[in-house]
Design an enzyme around this catalytic site. Structure first.
Site, PDB file in Angstrom:
ATOM      1  N   ARG A  46      -1.335 -13.644 -40.547  1.00 41.85           N
ATOM      2  CA  ARG A  46      -1.069 -14.648 -39.308  1.00 41.85           C
ATOM      3  C   ARG A  46      -1.822 -16.274 -40.318  1.00 41.85           C
ATOM      4  O   ARG A  46      -1.753 -17.426 -39.663  1.00 41.85           O
ATOM      5  CB  ARG A  46      -1.439 -14.358 -37.636  1.00 41.85           C
ATOM      6  CG  ARG A  46      -0.602 -15.920 -36.996  1.00 41.85           C
ATOM      7  CD  ARG A  46      -0.644 -15.010 -35.558  1.00 41.85           C
ATOM      8  NE  ARG A  46      -1.608 -13.901 -34.760  1.00 41.85           N
ATOM      9  CZ  ARG A  46      -3.100 -13.771 -34.312  1.00 41.85           C
ATOM     10  NH1 ARG A  46      -3.516 -14.434 -35.447  1.00 41.85           N
ATOM     11  NH2 ARG A  46      -2.381 -12.419 -34.196  1.00 41.85           N
ATOM     12  N   ASP A 170       3.844 -38.901 -39.351  1.00 39.45           N
ATOM     13  CA  ASP A 170       5.358 -38.241 -39.374  1.00 39.45           C
ATOM     14  C   ASP A 170       6.298 -38.800 -40.889  1.00 39.45           C
ATOM     15  O   ASP A 170       7.022 -40.081 -41.079  1.00 39.45           O
ATOM     16  CB  ASP A 170       6.828 -37.991 -38.684  1.00 39.45           C
ATOM     17  CG  ASP A 170       7.831 -37.478 -38.557  1.00 39.45           C
ATOM     18  OD1 ASP A 170       8.056 -37.263 -39.848  1.00 39.45           O
ATOM     19  OD2 ASP A 170       8.318 -36.758 -37.980  1.00 39.45           O
ATOM     20  N   LYS A 195      13.736 -30.706 -44.475  1.00 45.42           N
ATOM     21  CA  LYS A 195      14.893 -31.642 -44.615  1.00 45.42           C
ATOM     22  C   LYS A 195      14.064 -31.928 -46.875  1.00 45.42           C
ATOM     23  O   LYS A 195      14.605 -30.473 -47.367  1.00 45.42           O
ATOM     24  CB  LYS A 195      14.018 -33.040 -44.021  1.00 45.42           C
ATOM     25  CG  LYS A 195      14.421 -32.799 -42.511  1.00 45.42           C
ATOM     26  CD  LYS A 195      15.499 -32.383 -41.841  1.00 45.42           C
ATOM     27  CE  LYS A 195      15.742 -32.245 -40.543  1.00 45.42           C
ATOM     28  NZ  LYS A 195      13.946 -31.980 -39.435  1.00 45.42           N
TER      29      LYS A 195
HETATM   30  O1  P1T Z   1      13.630 -29.664 -36.957  1.00 49.04           O
HETATM   31  P1  P1T Z   1      12.534 -29.337 -37.398  1.00 49.04           P
HETATM   32  O2  P1T Z   1      11.755 -28.589 -38.645  1.00 49.04           O
HETATM   33  O3  P1T Z   1      11.801 -28.513 -36.020  1.00 49.04           O
HETATM   34  O4  P1T Z   1      11.737 -30.525 -37.214  1.00 49.04           O
HETATM   35  C1  P1T Z   1      12.054 -31.922 -35.991  1.00 49.04           C
HETATM   36  C2  P1T Z   1      11.689 -33.366 -37.011  1.00 49.04           C
HETATM   37  C3  P1T Z   1      10.134 -33.977 -36.702  1.00 49.04           C
HETATM   38  N1  P1T Z   1      10.534 -35.096 -37.211  1.00 49.04           N
HETATM   39  C4  P1T Z   1      11.565 -35.924 -37.507  1.00 49.04           C
HETATM   40  C5  P1T Z   1      11.438 -37.284 -38.486  1.00 49.04           C
HETATM   41  C6  P1T Z   1      13.003 -35.302 -37.974  1.00 49.04           C
HETATM   42  O5  P1T Z   1      13.668 -36.132 -38.244  1.00 49.04           O
HETATM   43  C7  P1T Z   1      12.845 -33.978 -37.455  1.00 49.04           C
HETATM   44  C8  P1T Z   1      14.343 -33.185 -37.026  1.00 49.04           C
HETATM   45  N2  P1T Z   1      14.940 -33.568 -37.093  1.00 49.04           N
HETATM   46  C9  P1T Z   1      16.441 -33.719 -37.496  1.00 49.04           C
HETATM   47  C10 P1T Z   1      16.870 -32.344 -37.464  1.00 49.04           C
HETATM   48  C11 P1T Z   1      17.366 -34.253 -37.395  1.00 49.04           C
HETATM   49  O6  P1T Z   1      18.964 -34.756 -37.364  1.00 49.04           O
HETATM   50  O7  P1T Z   1      16.909 -35.855 -37.567  1.00 49.04           O
END
Ligand code: P1T
Length: 382
Positions: A46, A170, A195
């Site tokens: 952790r 972000d 992503k």
């Molecule tokens: O899904 P996660 O890894 O927890 O990430 C959240 C997140 C944060 N910021 C942006 C710009 C994002 O697009 C996302 C997640 N988005 C999707 C699942 C979507 O389809 O837009």
């Protein structure tokens, strides 16, 4: 090192024990100690794990930051940033942002007396007006999800200077290949590594990269104390994804622009949202801030304005898969109002422009002729 070299070598070295060129997946929760408190630098996974460490070093390297941290998801990375704050603090956030981030801000953290102001960041003076003595964090998404608005990171960072306000960006949609927020003045970068960083839709992961070691230490403490770490196997997958980031994002950008141009001339389409189109109201900023391309995310509305058309189109497109998420090698299509942004109340969605006929595409790296054919198959049915 330049960017392409960093994606492959940044923070990564052959494993010292065996010389393995790729960092192994260290499937261990704990590490042997020679004597109480005397250890190799690793105690318990952790706190740190060598595979996650290699990823965290690579993240810092590609974003030009001091420290990288890998989390169990993008949202758990965002959650860690909000835990830097105290009750009564104020956060200014973009009015267009991922629905899950909006849900976390309003449904989870407002009850701990954090106050969120959602404003349009397209004009930095609007942000300036929203700053109060209690403002401690400015949360930027650029391009925004799903309307592809741009935020001038340099201008926003200047507003926060000398005010003890953190600027977090972000950078999920742009990736560090196209845009480097820390170089532009931000304190902190966040990614849904699910992503483009992972790039193959096979892992859920998040990342934070800080400008200073001091901020990195504070966030590492939260990561360690709250525990939303990325596991070693998932860390390996993201690390492997990063090695081809530049090649993939180049192709995503090339295909993204071609798809946007195809949509722009289509009679059944009204608005196309893509920063690489001259019709985008912030095209000049896009050229300045995203200087190697504009990415693979494209949104659009239908001339008729009807939800039924969007739904029928999405039911009949080919090659594109109707699914949430983005940034993988394969093309995906999404209906924000009923999928990724459904957690935003309907009136707020309408107000922000996330209309029921809005479709968002994550353009993959397939052959462009097949992608256009896939979209045409949807248009032919309406
Ligand atoms: O899904 P996660 O890894 O927890 O990430 C959240 C997140 C944060 N910021 C942006 C710009 C994002 O697009 C996302 C997640 N988005 C999707 C699942 C979507 O389809 O837009």
């Amino acid at each position: 090192m330049k960017f392409n070299t960093k994606t492959i070598h940044g923070g990564q070295h052959p494993e010292p024990g065996t010389g393995a060129v790729n960092i192994p997946v260290f499937l261990t929760s704990t590490f042997a100690q020679k004597s109480p408190g005397i250890h190799s630098g690793y105690e318990y996974s952790r706190a740190a794990n060598p595979t996650r460490q290699a990823l965290e070093n690579a993240l810092a390297s590609i974003e030009n930051g001091a420290r990288g941290l890998a989390f169990a998801s993008g949202l758990s990375a965002t959650d860690a940033v909000l835990k830097l704050l105290n009750p009564g603090d104020e956060i200014i956030a973009c009015d267009d942002l991922y629905g899950g981030s909006y849900r976390m801000f309003t449904k989870m953290f407002e009850k701990y007396q954090l106050k969120f102001r959602f404003v349009d960041f397209s004009d930095p003076s609007t942000v300036e007006k929203a700053i109060t003595e209690k403002t401690k964090l400015i949360w930027v998404e650029t391009p925004t999800n799903p309307l592809m608005k741009l935020v001038d990171i340099t201008a926003i960072s200047r507003l926060a200077e000398d005010k003890n306000i953190l600027v977090a960006v972000d950078n999920t949609f742009a990736t560090p290949y196209l845009q480097k927020p820390i170089d532009l003045g931000a304190d902190l970068v966040m990614h849904s590594a699910t992503k483009y960083l992972g790039g193959h839709s096979d892992v859920v992961a998040g990342a934070l990269i800080t400008k200073t070691l001091e901020l990195g230490e504070k966030l590492h403490f939260i990561q360690f104390a709250s525990g939303a770490i990325l596991g070693p196997h998932d860390s390996y997958l993201v690390l492997r994804g990063i090695k081809t980031l530049a090649l993939r994002v180049e192709r995503h950008s090339e295909n993204g622009l071609k798809v946007a141009r195809y949509l722009e001339q289509h009679p059944k389409v009204s608005n196309v949202f893509y920063p690489g189109l001259k019709s985008h109201p912030q095209y000049e900023l896009a050229e300045k801030q995203m200087n190697k391309g504009f990415g693979g995310m494209v949104s659009f509305r239908f001339t008729s304005g009807r939800k039924e058309e969007a739904v029928r189109f999405l039911e009949h497109i080919k090659i594109f898969t109707l699914a949430e998420s983005l940034g993988g090698v394969e093309s995906l299509a999404n209906h924000p109002a009923s999928m990724t942004h459904a957690s935003i109340p309907e009136d707020k969605r309408q107000e922000k422009g996330i209309t029921d006929d809005l479709v968002r595409l994550s353009v993959g790296i397939e052959d462009i002729e097949d992608l256009i054919m896939g979209l045409a198959a949807g248009f032919d049915k309406i």
